[in-house]
Design a protein around this motif. Structure first.
Motif, PDB file in Angstrom:
ATOM      1  N   HIS A  92      14.426  13.113  10.710  1.00 28.44           N
ATOM      2  CA  HIS A  92      14.806  11.985  11.553  1.00 28.44           C
ATOM      3  C   HIS A  92      13.619  11.087  11.872  1.00 28.44           C
ATOM      4  O   HIS A  92      13.787  10.027  12.456  1.00 28.44           O
ATOM      5  CB  HIS A  92      15.390  12.514  12.861  1.00 28.44           C
ATOM      6  N   GLN A  93      12.419  11.501  11.507  1.00 27.18           N
ATOM      7  CA  GLN A  93      11.229  10.743  11.842  1.00 27.18           C
ATOM      8  C   GLN A  93      10.935   9.706  10.755  1.00 27.18           C
ATOM      9  O   GLN A  93      11.203   9.926   9.580  1.00 27.18           O
ATOM     10  CB  GLN A  93      10.032  11.674  12.020  1.00 27.18           C
ATOM     11  N   PRO A  94      10.341   8.575  11.134  1.00 24.54           N
ATOM     12  CA  PRO A  94      10.064   7.533  10.152  1.00 24.54           C
ATOM     13  C   PRO A  94       8.872   7.882   9.276  1.00 24.54           C
ATOM     14  O   PRO A  94       7.919   8.520   9.716  1.00 24.54           O
ATOM     15  CB  PRO A  94       9.767   6.312  11.024  1.00 24.54           C
ATOM     16  N   HIS A  95       8.945   7.439   8.020  1.00 18.66           N
ATOM     17  CA  HIS A  95       7.868   7.658   7.068  1.00 18.66           C
ATOM     18  C   HIS A  95       7.518   6.308   6.449  1.00 18.66           C
ATOM     19  O   HIS A  95       8.400   5.553   6.043  1.00 18.66           O
ATOM     20  CB  HIS A  95       8.316   8.639   5.982  1.00 18.66           C
ATOM     21  N   MET A  96       6.237   5.991   6.398  1.00 16.90           N
ATOM     22  CA  MET A  96       5.805   4.691   5.903  1.00 16.90           C
ATOM     23  C   MET A  96       5.287   4.784   4.479  1.00 16.90           C
ATOM     24  O   MET A  96       4.510   5.686   4.155  1.00 16.90           O
ATOM     25  CB  MET A  96       4.739   4.120   6.837  1.00 16.90           C
ATOM     26  N   LEU A  97       5.749   3.863   3.641  1.00 18.21           N
ATOM     27  CA  LEU A  97       5.370   3.831   2.240  1.00 18.21           C
ATOM     28  C   LEU A  97       4.824   2.448   1.871  1.00 18.21           C
ATOM     29  O   LEU A  97       5.338   1.433   2.346  1.00 18.21           O
ATOM     30  CB  LEU A  97       6.579   4.119   1.341  1.00 18.21           C
ATOM     31  N   GLN A  98       3.804   2.426   1.026  1.00 18.05           N
ATOM     32  CA  GLN A  98       3.326   1.191   0.402  1.00 18.05           C
ATOM     33  C   GLN A  98       3.552   1.339  -1.101  1.00 18.05           C
ATOM     34  O   GLN A  98       2.935   2.182  -1.739  1.00 18.05           O
ATOM     35  CB  GLN A  98       1.859   0.952   0.735  1.00 18.05           C
ATOM     36  N   LEU A  99       4.473   0.540  -1.629  1.00 21.22           N
ATOM     37  CA  LEU A  99       4.910   0.719  -3.019  1.00 21.22           C
ATOM     38  C   LEU A  99       4.712  -0.556  -3.839  1.00 21.22           C
ATOM     39  O   LEU A  99       4.766  -1.667  -3.300  1.00 21.22           O
ATOM     40  CB  LEU A  99       6.392   1.113  -3.064  1.00 21.22           C
ATOM     41  N   ILE A 144       7.382  -0.261   3.223  1.00 20.25           N
ATOM     42  CA  ILE A 144       8.714   0.286   3.489  1.00 20.25           C
ATOM     43  C   ILE A 144       8.625   1.386   4.539  1.00 20.25           C
ATOM     44  O   ILE A 144       7.695   2.200   4.533  1.00 20.25           O
ATOM     45  CB  ILE A 144       9.346   0.832   2.186  1.00 20.25           C
ATOM     46  N   VAL A 145       9.605   1.407   5.454  1.00 18.78           N
ATOM     47  CA  VAL A 145       9.753   2.476   6.436  1.00 18.78           C
ATOM     48  C   VAL A 145      11.102   3.136   6.207  1.00 18.78           C
ATOM     49  O   VAL A 145      12.130   2.455   6.137  1.00 18.78           O
ATOM     50  CB  VAL A 145       9.659   1.950   7.882  1.00 18.78           C
ATOM     51  N   CYS A 146      11.093   4.464   6.082  1.00 22.50           N
ATOM     52  CA  CYS A 146      12.326   5.199   5.814  1.00 22.50           C
ATOM     53  C   CYS A 146      12.236   6.566   6.490  1.00 22.50           C
ATOM     54  O   CYS A 146      11.228   6.901   7.115  1.00 22.50           O
ATOM     55  CB  CYS A 146      12.541   5.366   4.313  1.00 22.50           C
ATOM     56  N   SER A 147      13.296   7.349   6.363  1.00 24.22           N
ATOM     57  CA  SER A 147      13.249   8.705   6.886  1.00 24.22           C
ATOM     58  C   SER A 147      12.478   9.586   5.915  1.00 24.22           C
ATOM     59  O   SER A 147      12.398   9.303   4.710  1.00 24.22           O
ATOM     60  CB  SER A 147      14.663   9.254   7.099  1.00 24.22           C
ATOM     61  N   LYS A 170       5.500   3.031  -7.665  1.00 24.83           N
ATOM     62  CA  LYS A 170       4.463   3.993  -7.326  1.00 24.83           C
ATOM     63  C   LYS A 170       3.804   3.586  -6.009  1.00 24.83           C
ATOM     64  O   LYS A 170       3.841   2.427  -5.592  1.00 24.83           O
ATOM     65  CB  LYS A 170       3.413   4.061  -8.430  1.00 24.83           C
ATOM     66  N   GLN A 171       3.175   4.563  -5.361  1.00 23.08           N
ATOM     67  CA  GLN A 171       2.493   4.311  -4.098  1.00 23.08           C
ATOM     68  C   GLN A 171       1.140   3.653  -4.352  1.00 23.08           C
ATOM     69  O   GLN A 171       0.432   4.002  -5.308  1.00 23.08           O
ATOM     70  CB  GLN A 171       2.308   5.609  -3.311  1.00 23.08           C
ATOM     71  N   ILE A 172       0.802   2.714  -3.477  1.00 20.75           N
ATOM     72  CA  ILE A 172      -0.459   1.980  -3.582  1.00 20.75           C
ATOM     73  C   ILE A 172      -1.062   1.849  -2.194  1.00 20.75           C
ATOM     74  O   ILE A 172      -0.466   2.270  -1.195  1.00 20.75           O
ATOM     75  CB  ILE A 172      -0.237   0.572  -4.177  1.00 20.75           C
ATOM     76  N   GLN A 173      -2.225   1.251  -2.114  1.00 18.82           N
ATOM     77  CA  GLN A 173      -2.879   0.951  -0.845  1.00 18.82           C
ATOM     78  C   GLN A 173      -3.109  -0.554  -0.745  1.00 18.82           C
ATOM     79  O   GLN A 173      -3.716  -1.146  -1.630  1.00 18.82           O
ATOM     80  CB  GLN A 173      -4.214   1.695  -0.723  1.00 18.82           C
ATOM     81  N   VAL A 174      -2.589  -1.165   0.330  1.00 15.82           N
ATOM     82  CA  VAL A 174      -2.720  -2.605   0.536  1.00 15.82           C
ATOM     83  C   VAL A 174      -3.210  -2.851   1.949  1.00 15.82           C
ATOM     84  O   VAL A 174      -2.710  -2.236   2.902  1.00 15.82           O
ATOM     85  CB  VAL A 174      -1.368  -3.333   0.318  1.00 15.82           C
ATOM     86  N   ASP A 175      -4.188  -3.741   2.100  1.00 18.56           N
ATOM     87  CA  ASP A 175      -4.651  -4.144   3.428  1.00 18.56           C
ATOM     88  C   ASP A 175      -3.790  -5.312   3.885  1.00 18.56           C
ATOM     89  O   ASP A 175      -4.046  -6.474   3.548  1.00 18.56           O
ATOM     90  CB  ASP A 175      -6.127  -4.536   3.388  1.00 18.56           C
ATOM     91  N   TRP A 176      -2.756  -5.026   4.627  1.00 23.13           N
ATOM     92  CA  TRP A 176      -1.794  -6.061   5.025  1.00 23.13           C
ATOM     93  C   TRP A 176      -2.363  -7.009   6.073  1.00 23.13           C
ATOM     94  O   TRP A 176      -1.782  -8.059   6.338  1.00 23.13           O
ATOM     95  CB  TRP A 176      -0.526  -5.404   5.560  1.00 23.13           C
ATOM     96  N   GLU A 177      -3.481  -6.613   6.693  1.00 21.31           N
ATOM     97  CA  GLU A 177      -4.080  -7.479   7.706  1.00 21.31           C
ATOM     98  C   GLU A 177      -4.860  -8.638   7.078  1.00 21.31           C
ATOM     99  O   GLU A 177      -5.142  -9.626   7.739  1.00 21.31           O
ATOM    100  CB  GLU A 177      -5.012  -6.658   8.615  1.00 21.31           C
ATOM    101  N   LYS A 178      -5.228  -8.494   5.815  1.00 22.53           N
ATOM    102  CA  LYS A 178      -6.037  -9.524   5.160  1.00 22.53           C
ATOM    103  C   LYS A 178      -5.203 -10.243   4.114  1.00 22.53           C
ATOM    104  O   LYS A 178      -5.455 -10.158   2.911  1.00 22.53           O
ATOM    105  CB  LYS A 178      -7.273  -8.891   4.524  1.00 22.53           C
ATOM    106  N   GLN A 179      -4.171 -10.952   4.543  1.00 22.77           N
ATOM    107  CA  GLN A 179      -3.298 -11.706   3.655  1.00 22.77           C
ATOM    108  C   GLN A 179      -3.246 -13.154   4.132  1.00 22.77           C
ATOM    109  O   GLN A 179      -3.664 -13.480   5.249  1.00 22.77           O
ATOM    110  CB  GLN A 179      -1.905 -11.089   3.635  1.00 22.77           C
ATOM    111  N   ASP A 180      -2.698 -14.012   3.291  1.00 28.38           N
ATOM    112  CA  ASP A 180      -2.731 -15.436   3.605  1.00 28.38           C
ATOM    113  C   ASP A 180      -1.811 -15.803   4.761  1.00 28.38           C
ATOM    114  O   ASP A 180      -2.051 -16.768   5.471  1.00 28.38           O
ATOM    115  CB  ASP A 180      -2.371 -16.250   2.360  1.00 28.38           C
TER     116      ASP A 180
END
Length: 554
Positions: A207-214, A265-268, A281-291
């Motif tokens: 039931h807990q949320p899981h965060m994915l960067q895809l 993405i956030v999912c169970s 596939k899973q990746i790593q993105v710095d979402w704070e440094k975008q345009d």
């Protein structure tokens, strides 16, 4: 000096009554903080100070004592019901079912041992006093109050059952902790191995949320909309941000997915692997440094008109251009399912542009000061309904007196229902933990002081010349036998982890000193989890079982 004599001895004087209660409660609470071998009796010491004052003749008129006692009990059990209500029904799920069955076994065995002693002794100790001893042995004060309420219905005029409670209580606390220690040596428990076992076990976090960067790699979803992808998968998830050709935006249901797009993405937890396998596939993105600057912020739900509304009905994406990824409730993160009903006190994680997030904050309230005080309307509406329910007689075949839930059972049942389902009728049940604890503590100390003051005049006589020593011995048997039996069954048959087991034992006796000892020796939070899992059902049964026995057998 007439004023001093009136203040000390005039049982009809309001000043005398207030001073008596203030003295008993303050001294009792202070003494209750004293620890012996790391264990304290807590607010229960108020009962013993009240007994001492009653013994020396400091008392009040009986009807006043009864009013304060019953009001304190009602306030206490209602606040407990509000606290346990949200988790009462969910505590029966999966692993919680096993722990609750074991806790019910302890409650049943407590009663079996009590009635066994009563019948074997030929009724030498009256049934009311045995019930009082039972509640002292399991350190359950609300149950004592419920039993007294049942005796009031029956017109009982014998010895106060609080005498049996007071005799059995101290050894009850020692017996509960002693049983935990005995189980440790019986099974030769290695605490380090038990801790490792806790960490290696797979916990139920579906039931807990899981965060994915895809990154989108699946050619079959190239050019498909977010809604189409969700339909293909058949699983719920929230896509809070998408990066397409270097530009970040917040997707809606018509946003197209293209190979190479990067998604947040956030999912169970249980859906995470399937979503990853389907999309890419899973990746790593710095979402704070975008345009396009995006902010993520937790917004507090404080507006009562939002209470009970489903998340999907708020249309945050279409109306405000933001996404809600998860909701924190009572310290636990929940996946933002569209069918999730919002409640006052929830913290909603919102992702979007700064101005849009600010607009959502205005809609939800986000004013912490509005949560600083308890919702008095809900409190007293609930108490009113609880007393109504508690006063309704339920006739059963073979029972000479109709069963009433009384001033303990009625408010408890209503509070549990309000705590769990109150939002459906727009009742704001949220209250800060500090406010709930304050109301509970005020209620229980008023109850204990009243019981002690009333029972004080007979206590010394009962202990010295009566059956006080028997109450102590009987109480010890009532405490230890069920805990040892169920503890051995839980360990041998169900393979319950030791730290979870001692938490379950503390919860099945609703004993805070035992929980404190459990937390002291445990390097994890397993005892607290075990305690909170069985506490709601156990408290409910403890409050009802004694009065049902009295109404059935007397």
């Amino acid at each position: 000096m007439d004023w001093l004599e009136s203040l000390l001895w005039d049982s009809s004087s309001i000043a005398h009554i207030v001073c008596l209660y203030a003295f008993v409660i303050s001294v009792g609470v202070l003494l209750g903080k004293i620890k012996i071998c790391g264990v304290s009796l807590g607010v229960t010491f108020v009962l013993f100070v009240g007994i001492l004052m009653g013994h020396f003749g400091f008392t009040s008129e009986v009807h006043i004592l009864h009013f304060i006692r019953d009001f304190g009990l009602t306030l206490f059990v209602f606040c407990i019901g509000l606290q346990v209500g949200p988790s009462f029904f969910s505590s029966f799920k999966k692993g919680g079912m096993t722990l609750n069955l074991l806790a019910v076994g302890i409650v049943v065995l407590n009663l079996v041992v009590t009635l066994g002693i009563y019948f074997i002794s030929g009724g030498h100790v009256g049934l009311p006093m045995m019930i009082g001893t039972l509640y002292g042995a399991v350190t359950n004060t609300p149950g004592l109050g419920a039993a007294q309420e049942a005796l009031n219905q029956l017109g009982y005029t014998g010895e106060p059952i609080a005498l049996g409670y007071a005799c059995a209580y101290p050894l009850g606390v020692i017996g509960i902790i002693g049983t935990m220690i005995a189980l440790r040596y019986i099974f030769r428990i290695n605490l380090e191995k038990e801790d490792e076992s806790i960490h290696s076990q797979e916990t139920d976090v579906a039931h807990q949320p899981h965060m994915l960067q895809l990154e989108v790699r699946n050619e079959s979803i190239n050019g498909k909309t977010l809604m189409q992808v969700k339909n293909f998968l058949g699983r719920q998830f929230v896509c809070s941000r998408i990066r397409h050709e270097g530009h970040v935006s917040i997707p809606d249901q018509n946003t197209l997915f293209n190979v190479g797009d990067q998604l947040f993405i956030v999912c169970s937890e249980e859906d995470a692997d399937a979503i990853t396998a389907f999309i890419g596939k899973q990746i790593q993105v710095d979402w704070e440094k975008q345009d396009m600057p995006m902010v993520s912020r937790r917004i507090l739900v404080t507006k009562s008109e939002v209470n009970g509304k489903k998340l999907g009905s708020m249309h945050f994406r279409s109306m405000y251009g933001v996404n809600v990824t998860r909701v924190n409730r009572s310290g636990m993160d929940l996946f933002a399912d569209p069918n999730l009903s919002l409640q006052v006190g929830d913290r909603v994680m919102v992702v979007g542009q700064q101005d849009a997030v600010e607009r959502v904050a205005q809609v939800l309230g986000n004013q912490l000061k509005r949560l600083d005080s308890p919702n008095i309307v809900t409190l007293f509406v609930g108490i009113f309904l609880g007393i109504l329910l508690g006063s309704v007689p339920f006739a059963f075949p073979g029972m000479p007196t109709p069963l009433k839930l009384g001033l303990a059972g009625g408010p408890l049942v209503v509070a549990i229902l309000i705590g769990r389902f109150g939002y459906k009728v727009r009742l704001v049940t949220y209250t800060t933990m500090s406010a709930n604890l304050m109301l509970r503590e005020v209620g229980i100390v008023l109850f204990l002081a009243s019981v002690g003051i009333e029972a004080g005049k007979d206590f010394v006589h009962t202990v010295i010349n009566g059956d006080g020593v028997l109450y102590v011995g009987y109480g010890f048997l009532i405490t230890v036998i069920p805990l040892l039996v169920i503890g051995i069954v839980a360990r041998l048959y169900y393979k319950i982890n030791y730290f979870t087991l001692i938490g379950m034992i503390a919860g099945s006796t609703t004993d805070p000193p035992a929980l404190a000892y459990s937390n002291q020796i445990a390097p994890n939070d397993a005892p607290s989890v075990g305690y909170s899992t069985v506490y709601p059902l156990t408290m409910f049964l403890r409050i009802l079982v004694g009065q049902m026995v009295l109404l059935t057998m007397m």
